[in-house]
Design an enzyme around this catalytic site. Structure first.
Site, short mmCIF file in Angstrom:
data_model
loop_
_atom_site.label_atom_id
_atom_site.label_comp_id
_atom_site.label_asym_id
_atom_site.label_seq_id
_atom_site.Cartn_x
_atom_site.Cartn_y
_atom_site.Cartn_z
N ASP A 8 33.20 30.91 41.34
CA ASP A 8 33.45 31.38 42.50
C ASP A 8 33.33 30.05 43.43
OD1 ASP A 8 33.82 33.36 44.60
OD2 ASP A 8 31.77 33.73 44.98
N TYR A 62 42.12 30.55 36.55
CA TYR A 62 43.04 31.14 37.42
C TYR A 62 43.49 30.12 38.26
CZ TYR A 62 44.83 34.00 41.36
OH TYR A 62 45.56 34.36 42.42
N ASP A 108 58.53 42.80 31.86
CA ASP A 108 57.34 41.78 31.73
C ASP A 108 57.88 40.56 31.90
OD1 ASP A 108 55.31 40.02 31.09
OD2 ASP A 108 54.41 41.64 29.44
N PHE A 116 49.96 45.15 45.14
CA PHE A 116 50.05 45.43 46.56
C PHE A 116 50.72 44.48 47.58
CE2 PHE A 116 46.92 42.64 49.18
CZ PHE A 116 47.01 43.22 50.51
N LYS A 163 47.66 28.87 38.56
CA LYS A 163 48.35 28.90 39.96
C LYS A 163 48.90 27.57 40.29
CE LYS A 163 48.88 33.10 40.87
NZ LYS A 163 50.07 33.73 41.53
N SER A 198 48.25 30.32 45.44
CA SER A 198 46.74 30.47 45.76
C SER A 198 46.06 29.50 46.36
CB SER A 198 46.00 31.03 44.43
OG SER A 198 44.57 31.04 44.83
N ASN A 257 43.47 34.78 50.36
CA ASN A 257 42.48 36.06 50.52
C ASN A 257 43.30 36.99 51.23
OD1 ASN A 257 40.55 34.04 49.81
ND2 ASN A 257 39.67 35.94 49.23
N GLY A 306 49.81 46.13 38.38
CA GLY A 306 50.66 46.97 39.56
C GLY A 306 50.44 48.34 39.36
C1 UD1 Z 1 40.44 34.04 44.84
C2 UD1 Z 1 41.19 32.99 45.32
C3 UD1 Z 1 42.40 33.65 46.06
C4 UD1 Z 1 43.04 34.81 44.63
C5 UD1 Z 1 42.11 35.73 44.34
C6 UD1 Z 1 42.45 36.59 43.38
C7 UD1 Z 1 39.95 31.41 46.45
C8 UD1 Z 1 39.32 30.71 47.73
N1 UD1 Z 1 40.79 32.51 46.59
O1 UD1 Z 1 39.75 34.87 45.94
O2 UD1 Z 1 43.37 32.93 46.29
O3 UD1 Z 1 44.07 35.20 45.25
O4 UD1 Z 1 40.87 35.15 44.09
O5 UD1 Z 1 41.51 37.49 43.05
O6 UD1 Z 1 39.54 30.97 45.41
N2 UD1 Z 1 32.57 39.56 46.23
C9 UD1 Z 1 31.55 40.44 46.56
N3 UD1 Z 1 31.35 41.63 46.25
C10 UD1 Z 1 32.84 42.31 45.35
C11 UD1 Z 1 33.64 41.39 45.32
C12 UD1 Z 1 33.67 40.13 45.50
O7 UD1 Z 1 30.58 39.69 47.11
O8 UD1 Z 1 32.43 43.39 45.22
C13 UD1 Z 1 32.83 38.08 46.60
C14 UD1 Z 1 33.03 37.13 45.75
O9 UD1 Z 1 32.15 36.82 44.81
C15 UD1 Z 1 33.86 36.20 46.63
C16 UD1 Z 1 34.49 36.79 47.80
O10 UD1 Z 1 33.58 38.12 47.77
O11 UD1 Z 1 32.62 35.15 47.01
C17 UD1 Z 1 35.94 37.03 47.73
O12 UD1 Z 1 36.15 37.61 46.36
P1 UD1 Z 1 37.62 37.96 46.05
O13 UD1 Z 1 38.01 39.00 47.17
O14 UD1 Z 1 37.35 38.61 44.79
O15 UD1 Z 1 38.43 36.86 46.25
P2 UD1 Z 1 38.33 35.38 45.83
O16 UD1 Z 1 37.53 35.04 44.51
O17 UD1 Z 1 37.88 34.74 47.18
#
Ligand code: UD1
Length: 313
Positions: free
Chosen positions: A275, A143, A55, A12, A147, A119, A172, A37
């Site tokens: 998380d 992860y 790769d 993306f 990073k 990240s 994010n 990707g």
């Molecule tokens: C993390 C990293 C980010 C990285 C990304 C890669 C942090 C602050 N950020 O993002 O730098 O690029 O991983 O994946 O650590 N959630 C829900 N429902 C869903 C999916 C997610 O509630 O269906 C919640 C997750 O538990 C989290 C938040 O949404 O609390 C964001 O999740 P996500 O979008 O996966 O990103 P991060 O884990 O914050």
């Protein structure tokens, strides 16, 4: 006109960078192994780029890919916190060994500069907000560790070999073309596509966790600035790329309800391992050294992203 190599061009962010560079008349080469990707992301621009399926763990392929290149935008990664918790070795190979390969190839090809997709997860769950680059990192997930390790490799290659490197700590990033289909997909891609299909999105935890969600155009802009900033301002440095504002998942859900007209409520599931609770960036260092400021705010970014998925679905 300069030549850019984008690793992870099928992703993306990689494919968004490619589109932006092409629209500015730059030459784009790209590599991807399509582990995360997607072919669809590059299909439209396939004839305008020099694409090589490869790769980043293949050092010979990286040497070939870096030949004659001015700038490398290193985006290839396995970008998932939960996936890294399940498979730390795979995460380390792609996110650390892969980076070292790219750096070696870039050094040997005498590339002008390498810009790296670092990240915000490097900060971990420190209570201090906003997070600034001088804070001691406190990564939680494999992860995040990977990073951060790659960031250190970036700095090391600048110090040891004089290869100009810049690490951009993405907060994010979201927007069109983010893959919603994997259990590891970014939350906004998942929420938006679920709500447009009238399906119930799931919030992990209490929904009070917050993020500095950053629209893709801001990340693209930061990469372009990181390539062009004077070496004294950028080389060997780390910068936050974000908006400087955080929103909770519950607030985000409500904003999306207004945009998508979804009438239901979210489901709730257990909090994810690894998380973090809150994430918010101080973006003053990037402003000072790179001239970065966010171009698109969260609301506008959400609108544009929903519009894109509406048409694409
Ligand atoms: C993390 C990293 C980010 C990285 C990304 C890669 C942090 C602050 N950020 O993002 O730098 O690029 O991983 O994946 O650590 N959630 C829900 N429902 C869903 C999916 C997610 O509630 O269906 C919640 C997750 O538990 C989290 C938040 O949404 O609390 C964001 O999740 P996500 O979008 O996966 O990103 P991060 O884990 O914050």
């Amino acid at each position: 006109m300069a030549r850019y190599l984008i690793t992870g061009i099928g992703g993306f962010i990689g494919s968004s960078l490619a589109r932006s560079l092409l629209s500015r008349g730059e030459q784009v080469r790209g590599v991807d192994n399509f582990s995360t990707g997607r072919h669809e992301n590059v299909a439209e621009i396939r004839t305008q780029i020099d694409f090589r399926e490869a790769d980043i763990l293949d050092l010979d392929a990286m040497h070939d890919a870096c030949r004659g290149v001015d700038y490398v935008l290193h985006q290839a990664a396995i970008p998932s916190v939960p996936k890294s918790v399940l498979d730390p070795l795979g995460s380390n190979q792609a996110n650390v060994d892969g980076t070292v390969n790219v750096l070696i190839a870039a050094r040997d090809a005498k590339v002008k500069r390498v810009v790296y997709a670092a990240s915000s997860s490097a900060y971990g769950d420190t209570p201090t907000l906003p997070k600034h680059e001088e804070m001691t990192p406190n990564p939680i997930s494999p992860y995040a560790v990977a990073k951060l390790a790659s960031e250190h490799y970036m700095i090391s290659f600048f110090r040891c070999y004089g290869l100009e490197t810049v690490s951009l700590r993405y907060f994010n990033i979201f927007g069109p073309r983010q893959d919603p289909s994997s259990p590891y997909s970014g939350v906004l891609a998942k929420f938006i596509t679920a709500m447009l299909r009238n399906e119930q999105p799931t919030i992990y935890g209490d929904g009070e966790q917050s993020r500095d969600f950053t629209y893709i155009d801001n990340a693209v802009e930061a990469n372009l600035l990181a390539c062009k900033a004077p070496a004294g301002e950028a080389a060997g440095k780390v910068f936050n790329v974000a908006t400087g504002r955080r929103v909770t998942l519950i607030e985000t859900f409500k904003m999306l309800q207004a945009i998508t007209a979804y009438k239901g409520q979210p489901a709730y599931g257990p909090e994810r391992s690894g998380d973090i609770k809150h994430s918010l960036a101080d973006i003053s260092k990037a402003a000072r050294h790179l001239g970065y400021k966010p171009l698109v705010n969260f609301e506008e970014g959400l609108q544009r992203t929903v519009e894109w998925y509406r048409k694409a679905m």
